[in-house]
Design a protein around this motif. Structure first.
Motif, PDB file in Angstrom:
ATOM      1  N   PHE A  98       0.664  -1.268  -0.004  1.00  0.00           N
ATOM      2  CA  PHE A  98      -0.239   0.060  -0.031  1.00  0.00           C
ATOM      3  C   PHE A  98       0.857   1.271  -0.138  1.00  0.00           C
ATOM      4  N   THR A 143       2.363   6.466   2.371  1.00  0.00           N
ATOM      5  CA  THR A 143       1.480   7.526   2.045  1.00  0.00           C
ATOM      6  C   THR A 143       0.103   7.165   2.185  1.00  0.00           C
ATOM      7  N   LYS A 144      -0.430   5.863   1.801  1.00  0.00           N
ATOM      8  CA  LYS A 144      -1.721   5.597   1.634  1.00  0.00           C
ATOM      9  C   LYS A 144      -2.301   4.898   2.871  1.00  0.00           C
ATOM     10  N   ALA A 154      -4.474   7.254   5.316  1.00  0.00           N
ATOM     11  CA  ALA A 154      -6.201   7.239   4.552  1.00  0.00           C
ATOM     12  C   ALA A 154      -6.924   6.034   4.465  1.00  0.00           C
ATOM     13  N   LEU A 155      -6.058   4.693   4.632  1.00  0.00           N
ATOM     14  CA  LEU A 155      -6.756   3.353   4.821  1.00  0.00           C
ATOM     15  C   LEU A 155      -7.194   3.345   6.385  1.00  0.00           C
ATOM     16  N   SER A 193     -10.423   5.515   6.757  1.00  0.00           N
ATOM     17  CA  SER A 193     -11.548   4.831   6.227  1.00  0.00           C
ATOM     18  C   SER A 193     -12.122   3.665   6.955  1.00  0.00           C
TER      19      SER A 193
END
Length: 56
Positions: free
Chosen positions: A21, A24-25, A28-29, A32
Motif C-alpha cells: 500500500f 503514504t496511503k 487514509a486506509l 476509512s
C-alpha cells in the motif's frame, strides 16, 4: 489457527502491507476503516434499539 503467530510473523505481515500500500496511503486506509467501524457500530445500535419491545 492464529494461535501460533509470533512477533516475527506480525512484523513480516506489517512489512508486506507497507510494501503493497505504501506509507503514504496507510493513514487514509486507517481513517476509512475507522469510519466504517463507526458507521457499523451506529447501525448495530440502531437495529438493537428497533428490536426492543415497547412497553404499552
Amino acid at each position: 489457527m492464529l494461535g501460533n503467530l509470533t512477533g516475527w510473523h506480525l512484523l513480516i505481515v506489517f512489512g508486506v502491507v507497507i510494501l503493497l500500500f505504501g506509507a503514504t496511503k496507510l493513514p487514509a486506509l486507517a481513517r476509512s476503516v475507522g469510519q466504517s467501524m463507526r458507521i457499523l457500530r451506529t447501525e448495530v445500535a440502531t437495529a438493537e434499539k428497533d428490536d426492543e419491545p415497547t412497553a404499552t
